[in-house]
Design a protein around this motif. Structure first.
Motif, PDB file in Angstrom:
ATOM      1  N   THR A  36      44.483  30.295  43.655  1.00  0.00           N
ATOM      2  CA  THR A  36      44.500  31.777  43.378  1.00  0.00           C
ATOM      3  C   THR A  36      43.252  32.400  42.955  1.00  0.00           C
ATOM      4  N   VAL A  73      42.565  41.518  34.519  1.00  0.00           N
ATOM      5  CA  VAL A  73      42.292  40.963  35.779  1.00  0.00           C
ATOM      6  C   VAL A  73      43.566  40.842  36.589  1.00  0.00           C
ATOM      7  N   GLU A  74      43.398  40.787  37.892  1.00  0.00           N
ATOM      8  CA  GLU A  74      44.752  40.774  38.738  1.00  0.00           C
ATOM      9  C   GLU A  74      44.272  39.633  39.897  1.00  0.00           C
ATOM     10  N   VAL A  75      45.255  39.164  40.484  1.00  0.00           N
ATOM     11  CA  VAL A  75      45.423  38.239  41.667  1.00  0.00           C
ATOM     12  C   VAL A  75      44.919  39.047  42.816  1.00  0.00           C
ATOM     13  N   TYR A  87      41.067  35.608  41.558  1.00  0.00           N
ATOM     14  CA  TYR A  87      41.211  36.769  40.664  1.00  0.00           C
ATOM     15  C   TYR A  87      40.126  37.652  40.738  1.00  0.00           C
ATOM     16  N   HIS A 102      38.398  32.007  41.831  1.00  0.00           N
ATOM     17  CA  HIS A 102      39.759  31.088  41.351  1.00  0.00           C
ATOM     18  C   HIS A 102      39.018  30.529  40.063  1.00  0.00           C
ATOM     19  N   GLU A 141      45.143  38.479  32.809  1.00  0.00           N
ATOM     20  CA  GLU A 141      45.968  39.066  33.651  1.00  0.00           C
ATOM     21  C   GLU A 141      47.250  39.733  32.942  1.00  0.00           C
TER      22      GLU A 141
END
Length: 219
Positions: free
Chosen positions: A78, A63-65, A80, A26, A58
């Motif tokens: 959250t 990058v992504e969750v 990543y 995070h 993002e």
């Protein structure tokens, strides 16, 4: 070879991708890791903008969750992780930085290019002050590096070695330049001094200026 123009140019984005290539984190954990590893000494870090950097990564699909964590009454966190596109971008960007010299416009170079507006006798003590400050920084950097050698492999302190080398190189150049200006042996110093004493541009400088203006007109 020219470096590729990138969708994101903030080097902090590269740092984030490198850290996320190790594991999902995070943003607060990213900031902690940057501090723990001393990366703020090698890249300009604005921790207040870190969330914006992550959001931009993002947005571009780098990058992504990967997860949303909640512990007790604490706010959600959250996590990543880096995407395949992010790994490719990270590797390519880092390769460019290693292989392609970039024009960086250091402030000291800017000051040197404008230095002649000050009289030589004012510049000399200013450069002496800079040299003294550099010598202090060099001594501090050497001490810190020796301490790091005792705890880390050299590969993890390579940027510290580079920083020390650049400080030593700058100090060596300033020391030599300062000596020549003080002794009047640096070409153009006499004319530089004359200009400030008389307010008149020396003939040698006028001739150079006319040549430069002539070249500008020709082009």
């Amino acid at each position: 070879m020219a470096a590729k123009r990138r969708r994101l140019s903030n080097p902090l984005a590269l740092v984030v991708m490198v850290l996320l290539s190790e594991r999902a984190m995070h943003p607060y954990e990213i900031a902690q890791t940057i501090r723990q590893r001393g990366k703020e000494n090698s890249v300009k870090v604005n921790f207040g903008s870190l969330y914006t950097v992550v959001q931009n990564l993002e947005k571009h699909g780098l990058v992504e969750v990967t997860d949303v964590q909640r512990q007790g009454n604490r706010p959600e966190r959250t996590l990543y992780g880096i995407t395949d596109a992010g790994r490719a971008e990270m590797a390519e960007w880092l390769s460019d930085l290693l292989a392609v010299p970039a024009r960086e416009y250091p402030l000291f170079e800017t000051a040197l290019s404008l230095m002649a507006v000050l009289p030589p006798d004012e510049v000399i003590p200013l450069l002496a002050d800079r040299l003294a400050a550099l010598d202090v920084q060099i001594a501090s950097a050497r001490g810190a590096l020796q301490m790091l050698y005792g705890t880390l492999p050299r590969i993890f302190v390579v940027e510290n070695e580079y920083q020390l080398h650049m400080l030593e190189a700058e100090a060596e150049w300033v020391r030599g330049f300062l000596k020549e200006v003080e002794h009047g042996t640096y070409q153009g110093v006499a004319e530089w001094r004359t200009f400030h004493e008389t307010g008149e541009l020396p003939p040698e400088f006028k001739e150079l200026q006319q040549r430069a203006e002539g070249r500008s007109t020709d082009t």
